[in-house]
Scaffold this active site. Structure first.
Site, PDB file in Angstrom:
ATOM      1  N   GLY A  71      -5.157 -14.162 105.584  1.00  0.00           N
ATOM      2  CA  GLY A  71      -6.104 -13.172 105.081  1.00  0.00           C
ATOM      3  C   GLY A  71      -6.252 -11.963 105.990  1.00  0.00           C
ATOM      4  N   ASN A 151     -17.823 -14.498 101.534  1.00  0.00           N
ATOM      5  CA  ASN A 151     -17.577 -15.781 102.199  1.00  0.00           C
ATOM      6  C   ASN A 151     -18.851 -16.474 102.655  1.00  0.00           C
ATOM      7  OD1 ASN A 151     -17.060 -13.280 103.742  1.00  0.00           O
ATOM      8  ND2 ASN A 151     -17.159 -14.635 105.509  1.00  0.00           N
ATOM      9  N   GLN A 179     -11.650 -15.807  99.456  1.00  0.00           N
ATOM     10  CA  GLN A 179     -12.493 -16.931  99.046  1.00  0.00           C
ATOM     11  C   GLN A 179     -12.263 -17.316  97.582  1.00  0.00           C
ATOM     12  OE1 GLN A 179     -14.497 -18.910 100.801  1.00  0.00           O
ATOM     13  NE2 GLN A 179     -14.096 -17.819 102.706  1.00  0.00           N
ATOM     14  N   SER A 199      -5.330 -16.101 101.115  1.00  0.00           N
ATOM     15  CA  SER A 199      -5.040 -16.896 102.311  1.00  0.00           C
ATOM     16  C   SER A 199      -4.873 -18.355 101.933  1.00  0.00           C
ATOM     17  CB  SER A 199      -6.194 -16.731 103.312  1.00  0.00           C
ATOM     18  OG  SER A 199      -5.966 -17.537 104.436  1.00  0.00           O
ATOM     19  N   HIS A 201      -5.025 -21.251 103.557  1.00  0.00           N
ATOM     20  CA  HIS A 201      -5.854 -22.370 104.032  1.00  0.00           C
ATOM     21  C   HIS A 201      -7.196 -22.486 103.344  1.00  0.00           C
ATOM     22  CE1 HIS A 201      -8.709 -20.464 107.055  1.00  0.00           C
ATOM     23  NE2 HIS A 201      -7.853 -19.462 106.902  1.00  0.00           N
ATOM     24  N   THR A 237      11.007 -13.209 110.342  1.00  0.00           N
ATOM     25  CA  THR A 237      11.587 -14.339 109.613  1.00  0.00           C
ATOM     26  C   THR A 237      10.495 -15.073 108.849  1.00  0.00           C
ATOM     27  OG1 THR A 237      13.338 -14.577 111.233  1.00  0.00           O
ATOM     28  CG2 THR A 237      12.856 -16.514 109.887  1.00  0.00           C
ATOM     29  N   CYS A 325     -25.988 -17.448 116.969  1.00  0.00           N
ATOM     30  CA  CYS A 325     -26.639 -17.775 118.237  1.00  0.00           C
ATOM     31  C   CYS A 325     -25.718 -18.522 119.204  1.00  0.00           C
ATOM     32  CB  CYS A 325     -27.876 -18.627 117.998  1.00  0.00           C
ATOM     33  SG  CYS A 325     -29.366 -17.644 117.899  1.00  0.00           S
TER      34      CYS A 325
HETATM   35  N1  PLP Z   1     -11.501 -12.500 104.302  1.00  0.00           N
HETATM   36  C1  PLP Z   1     -12.416 -13.407 103.956  1.00  0.00           C
HETATM   37  C2  PLP Z   1     -13.410 -13.087 102.878  1.00  0.00           C
HETATM   38  C3  PLP Z   1     -12.459 -14.647 104.605  1.00  0.00           C
HETATM   39  O1  PLP Z   1     -13.385 -15.545 104.262  1.00  0.00           O
HETATM   40  C4  PLP Z   1     -11.511 -14.919 105.620  1.00  0.00           C
HETATM   41  C5  PLP Z   1     -11.532 -16.193 106.387  1.00  0.00           C
HETATM   42  O2  PLP Z   1     -12.559 -16.742 106.667  1.00  0.00           O
HETATM   43  C6  PLP Z   1     -10.560 -13.938 105.938  1.00  0.00           C
HETATM   44  C7  PLP Z   1     -10.588 -12.743 105.251  1.00  0.00           C
HETATM   45  C8  PLP Z   1      -9.515 -14.152 106.993  1.00  0.00           C
HETATM   46  O3  PLP Z   1      -8.513 -15.013 106.518  1.00  0.00           O
HETATM   47  P1  PLP Z   1      -7.532 -15.771 107.553  1.00  0.00           P
HETATM   48  O4  PLP Z   1      -8.356 -16.832 108.195  1.00  0.00           O
HETATM   49  O5  PLP Z   1      -6.445 -16.350 106.689  1.00  0.00           O
HETATM   50  O6  PLP Z   1      -7.015 -14.754 108.502  1.00  0.00           O
END
Ligand code: PLP
Length: 403
Positions: A71, A151, A179, A199, A201, A237, A325
């Protein structure tokens, strides 16, 4: 102790099917896709098949998909790439105050290079107002970058209206859909999206792989230089195991979308209703209806989200908080503050993000332990003692006794 994972917005487990395939492309099918021999041809074919699957998930064409490391890279490539390639047309970018730092910090970086950026405010539900967007557009505007779903609080932006407006005005529209992709249906054609970041993951592929959709015809300058991979847009690559896994995860997400969304929504709504019923002095953050199927975000007044988080962890439950925090900073989430929450209320926030593996039994357990923990923490809180004259106000006073 049984552990419960309620932090799917942070990351998700890799699918077994995805992991098996990845292993195969590390140990047996390891050719470089640029090689002309059979080892190379084998992985080239796999990468192109993955591209088709990822494209299908968002109704794009395969040649509109560019694989990235995730991402953060996708957002950087989309925003810097469009900015640099269209600099002669204009230097103005519009985004929002609630974007992920991958977008915000990229925009701030561009400001140092002569670009101007408008950070749109949001309402109490973290929703932008279309009038603000319309009023922000100038004849120098080259890009609108607005996230699909937030997010932290899960609010889904009016993406279709934004896409329509951008199209009418001839301005590129990028959306950070990290998200949303794989977790709710998306059609880039119907929504008039020019660039979209995803992204792996966040939907059961591995960390360190993702894709950027770039609609055919959109001008983007590469930001990483090297060999001519990904049609000169992203040198390096190819991460073949990651990419093949992303393709498989896209296929699974598309196949199971309706079932998954329905399942997760039921759990989400049960948690929201349960917390409202069982815990006094709370506030649901984010839009009450237009939110991600798996997102729950509450502020628990008079306590700190961090304490709640640690106590939940002791009970085996993994969630997340909007307060920073523990990272040594007193700054609460920029998203919650942008929605008009005070520092105190922001500090009391807790995010639960659900995934397809979560069960009703886990939700019931959560709803059993949260009221107990909250009550105990409040009984120790000096703020709660004076609840009658509690005035939520800045600056952040609820943190100081920790530091
Ligand atoms: N954008 C949003 C809205 C996200 O929630 C996140 C990851 O938490 C990212 C970008 C970044 O993605 P990555 O962890 O694959 O770099």
């Amino acid at each position: 102790m049984k552990r419960i994972y309620f932090d799917h917005s942070a990351t998700t487990p890799v699918d077994r099917e995805v992991a098996d395939l990845m292993l195969e492309y590390m140990t047996e099918k390891y050719g470089n896709p640029s090689s002309v021999h059979s080892f190379g041809r084998e992985t080239r074919k796999a990468v192109e098949e993955a591209r088709e699957k990822v494209a299908a998930l968002i109704n794009a064409a395969p040649n509109e998909i560019f694989f990235t490391s995730g991402g953060t890279e996708g957002d950087n490539l989309a925003i810097k790439g469009v900015a640099y390639a269209n600099r002669k047309k204009g230097n103005h970018i519009i985004t929002t105050a609630i974007e992920h730092h991958a977008v915000l910090h990229t925009c701030e970086y561009l400001e140092k290079q002569g670009f101007t950026v408008t950070y749109l405010p949001v309402d109490e539900h973290a929703m932008i107002r279309m009038d603000d967007l319309k009023n922000a557009i100038t004849d120098k505007t080259i890009l609108i970058s607005i996230m699909f779903a937030n997010n932290e609080v899960g609010t889904i932006q009016p993406v279709k209206e934004i896409g329509q407006l951008a199209k009418e005005k001839g301005i590129y529209f990028h959306t950070d859909a990290v998200q949303a992709v794989g977790n709710c249906p998306i059609d880039v054609k119907e929504l008039n999206i020019d660039l979209l970041t995803m992204s792996g993951h966040k939907f059961h592929a591995s960390k360190g792989v993702g894709a950027l959709y770039i609609r055919r015809g959109v001008k983007v300058e590469e930001i990483q230089h090297g060999g001519g991979h990904e049609r000169n847009i992203r040198a390096g690559t190819e991460n073949v195991p990651g990419i093949v896994g992303l393709g498989k995860a896209a296929e699974v997400a598309m196949r199971d979308m309706d079932k998954k969304v329905a399942h997760i929504k039921v759990l989400r709504d049960k948690i929201i209703a349960g917390i409202i019923e069982k815990v006094p002095h709370i506030k649901l953050n984010g839009h009450p209806e237009i939110r991600m199927p798996g997102n729950v975000n509450f502020s628990f007044l008079f306590i700190e989200g961090e304490s709640l988080l640690l106590n939940l962890d002791l009970k085996g439950i993994a969630a997340s908080s909007g307060s920073a925090c523990t990272s040594g900073s007193l700054d609460p989430s920029h998203v919650l503050l942008s929605m008009g929450l005070t520092h105190e209320v922001s500090h009391g926030s807790l995010r639960v993000s659900l995934g397809r593996g979560n069960t009703e039994e886990e939700v019931n357990y959560f709803l059993e332990v949260v009221p107990e923990i909250v009550e105990r923490l409040r009984s120790m809180s000096p703020l709660y003692g004076s609840a009658a004259d509690f005035k939520p106000s800045n600056p952040c006073s609820s943190c100081h006794h920790h530091h």
